[in-house]
Write a protein that holds these residues in place. Structure first.
Motif, mmCIF file in Angstrom:
data_model
loop_
_atom_site.group_PDB
_atom_site.id
_atom_site.type_symbol
_atom_site.label_atom_id
_atom_site.label_comp_id
_atom_site.label_asym_id
_atom_site.label_seq_id
_atom_site.Cartn_x
_atom_site.Cartn_y
_atom_site.Cartn_z
ATOM 1 N N LYS A 35 0.837 -1.203 0.000
ATOM 2 C CA LYS A 35 0.000 0.000 0.000
ATOM 3 C C LYS A 35 0.871 1.252 0.000
ATOM 4 O O LYS A 35 0.591 2.220 -0.714
ATOM 5 N N ILE A 105 -7.402 2.318 1.017
ATOM 6 C CA ILE A 105 -6.382 1.533 1.721
ATOM 7 C C ILE A 105 -7.017 0.575 2.728
ATOM 8 O O ILE A 105 -6.576 -0.568 2.892
ATOM 9 N N LEU A 116 -4.152 -2.884 -6.367
ATOM 10 C CA LEU A 116 -3.248 -1.738 -6.495
ATOM 11 C C LEU A 116 -2.458 -1.794 -7.794
ATOM 12 O O LEU A 116 -2.190 -0.760 -8.414
#
Length: 501
Positions: A35, A105, A116
Motif C-alpha cells: 500500500k 487503503i 493496487l
C-alpha cells in the motif's frame, strides 16, 4: 529538454506496479508495504506532473516535451508531446490517483496487491492517452485501459459485477473497432499516423465524413453519449468506489479529449456538418438523463446519470467551435473530474459504514456526521453549478458559447441546470436532513482523518477554481485559439477549392 519527462510520467506507475508484483505478501497480515509503495509511486508521479506544469511554456501553441522514437520498423512513431489542453488532463489523472489509492487503503481487503497493480497500470494507460501524438499509440493506450477497468469491476465489484464488467467491455470495445479501421485507412491515404503531420496535411473531403463517424463511434460510447450510455450506470453501481472514481473522473474525459484532438483537428468539414447531430444527442442526454436521475433510488446510479448529463454540456461546448465553448468544455471536464470523484467517494464513505447505497436507507445524517454533511454539501452545490464553484465556470462558458451559435439549443441546455439543481438538492435533502428513521444509523461515525484529507483536497480545488479559474484559462488559452484558427483556415481552404472548381 533532454530528459524524457513524459515517458517518466507515463511509465512510472507501471514500474511501481511491477515492483509491487515482486513484493511477497502474506494472507494473514495487512500487507502495508504494498500500500505504501503504491501510494508513494502515485504521489511521486504527481510531483513530476507539477514539475511538468511549471516547466510548460504558456506562450506557445506548439507541442512541447516531444519524444519521438521509431517503432515497428519505422512504420509508426512512438511519439509523445503535450500542449495546453493535454497537460490539464495529465495533472487531473496524477492528482486523482493517489487520492483514490489513499481512500481505499482500508476498504479493499481482498486481493489488495492485484487491486493496487490494476490501479497503477490504469494510471499509466490514461496518462499515455493524453501524451500520445501518434494515432496507433493513442489507440493502444485508449483501448488498453479497458483491461484493468474490466478486472476492477469484475473482481472487486458488487453482486452483478460480471454482467456489468462484460457490458462495459463489449460496449467500449465494439465502438472502437471502427476507429481502428479509420486509423488504418488514414495511414493508407497519407502514409503516416503522426498527429502533427496530419494536422499539416489535408484529408480529402470525400473521406472526412466516414472517418469522422468512425472516430465518433468510439468516443460517443466512451463519453458516453445518449443512447449508448446504458453501460455507465451499471458499471458505476457495481464497481468499487475506486473504480467509480477513476471511471467518472478520468476515463470519460479521454473521449472528450479525443473529440477535441482528433474529430475537430483532423476532420474540420465533417465536424461542421455533424454539429447539429451532436447538439441533438447532447440536448437529449442533458434533459432525459436528468429526468432519469430524479427517479433513482440508488445514490451511485443517480450520480452516474448526472455524469451523462454533464458530458452532454461538454459535447455541446466542444462543437460550438467558439473560444468560450471550447474553454468551458475543458474546464467542465476538469471540474467534473474533481466533483464526480468526490461524490462517489462520499457515497463510498457511508457505504463502507452502512453497506447500503439506497437513498431511503438514510436521513438525518447531519445529526450524526456533521463534517460529512458539510463536505457533501460543497460537492452537491458544485455539481449543480453554483457560482463560486468550478462547476459554474465551465457551464457558464459553454452556455455563452452556444448562445452565439444556436439560441434554441442554448435554451434547452439551460433546462439541464435547473434539473441538476432538482435532483442534487433532493438527494442531499433525503440523505442529510430529516429525522433519523433507522436507529442503526446512530452507530455511524463521522469522517476519519484520511477521509477528511481526501475530500478536503478535492474541495479546495473545486472552490479555488470556482473563484479563480485564471490558471486553467491561461493554460488552455493559446492552444484553444490555435485550434479554432486552424479549423477556420481549413474550412476556408476547402471553400476556396469549391469556388475554383
Amino acid at each position: 529538454m533532454n530528459f524524457p519527462i513524459l515517458s517518466v510520467v507515463t511509465f512510472l506507475p507501471l514500474f511501481g506496479s511491477f515492483f509491487i508484483f515482486l513484493i511477497k505478501t502474506h494472507p494473514n497480515n495487512e500487507n502495508r508495504s504494498i500500500k505504501y509503495v503504491a501510494l508513494f509511486t502515485s504521489f511521486v508521479n504527481f510531483l513530476f506532473t507539477l514539475y511538468l506544469w511549471f516547466s510548460f511554456d504558456l506562450s506557445t501553441s506548439e507541442f512541447q516535451f516531444i519524444e519521438n522514437k521509431q517503432w515497428m520498423k519505422g512504420y509508426f512513431n512512438f511519439q509523445f508531446g503535450i500542449d495546453g489542453i493535454s497537460i490539464l488532463f495529465i495533472l487531473l489523472t496524477a492528482f486523482i490517483t493517489p487520492l483514490c489509492i489513499l481512500s481505499v487503503i482500508k476498504s479493499v481487503k481482498v486481493r489488495v496487491k492485484e487491486f493496487l497493480i490494476a490501479i497503477l497500470i490504469m494510471e499509466t494507460l490514461m496518462i499515455g492517452v493524453f501524451c500520445s501524438l501518434d494515432l496507433v499509440v493513442f489507440y493502444l493506450f485508449f483501448e488498453g485501459g479497458l483491461i484493468p477497468m474490466f478486472l476492477i469491476i469484475g473482481i472487486w465489484g458488487g453482486p452483478r459485477r460480471v454482467y456489468s464488467a462484460f457490458k462495459f467491455f463489449l460496449f467500449t470495445l465494439l465502438g472502437s473497432v471502427f476507429m481502428l479501421i479509420a486509423i488504418i485507412s488514414i495511414y493508407w491515404m497519407t502514409g503516416t499516423t503522426d498527429v502533427i503531420q496530419l494536422y499539416q496535411l489535408t484529408i480529402p473531403e470525400k473521406y472526412q465524413y466516414i472517418l469522422w463517424l468512425a472516430f465518433f463511434s468510439s468516443f460517443a460510447v466512451k463519453l458516453p453519449m445518449w443512447p449508448v450510455h446504458t453501460w455507465l450506470p451499471d458499471a458505476h453501481v457495481e464497481a468499487p468506489t475506486a473504480g467509480s472514481v477513476i471511471l467518472a473522473a478520468i476515463l470519460l474525459k479521454m473521449a472528450g479529449y479525443g473529440f477535441i484532438r482528433f474529430s475537430i483537428g483532423l476532420f474540420p468539414l465533417a465536424s461542421d456538418y455533424f454539429t447539429p447531430l451532436i447538439y441533438f444527442l447532447s440536448v437529449v442526454a442533458i434533459i432525459y438523463t436528468s429526468l432519469v436521475a430524479l427517479m433513482q433510488d440508488d445514490m451511485k446510479k443517480l450520480i452516474a446519470y448526472s455524469s451523462v448529463a454533464h458530458m452532454g454540456f461538454v459535447t455541446i461546448g466542444i462543437f460550438t467551435l467558439t473560444k468560450q465553448g471550447l474553454e468551458g468544455s475543458i474546464i467542465q471536464m476538469i471540474s467534473h473530474g474533481l466533483v464526480s470523484a468526490a461524490l462517489f467517494l462520499c457515497v463510498g464513505v457511508v457505504y463502507d459504514r452502512f453497506h447500503s447505497r439506497l437513498i431511503s436507507s438514510y436521513g438525518g445524517l447531519v445529526n450524526i456526521m456533521p463534517k460529512y454533511a458539510f463536505i457533501f454539501m460543497i460537492f452537491t452545490l458544485a455539481a449543480l453549478g453554483l457560482p463560486g464553484t468550478s462547476g459554474f465556470v465551465g457551464e457558464i462558458l459553454i452556455l455563452i458559447g452556444i448562445f452565439q451559435k444556436n439560441i434554441f439549443v442554448a435554451f434547452l441546455a439551460t433546462t439541464g441546470v435547473i434539473l441538476a439543481a432538482a435532483y442534487m438538492l433532493w438527494l442531499y435533502k433525503r440523505v442529510i436532513f430529516g429525522k433519523i428513521k433507522n436507529v442503526e444509523l446512530k452507530k455511524l461515525f463521522d469522517l476519519n482523518k484520511i477521509e477528511s484529507f481526501v475530500l478536503l483536497s478535492l474541495a479546495v480545488f473545486v472552490l479555488f477554481f470556482g473563484f479563480y479559474p485564471e490558471p486553467l484559462l491561461k493554460t488552455i488559452n493559446v492552444s484553444i485559439t490555435n485550434l479554432i484558427n486552424n479549423h477556420e483556415t481549413n474550412i476556408a481552404y476547402f471553400l476556396q477549392g469549391e469556388i475554383n472548381q
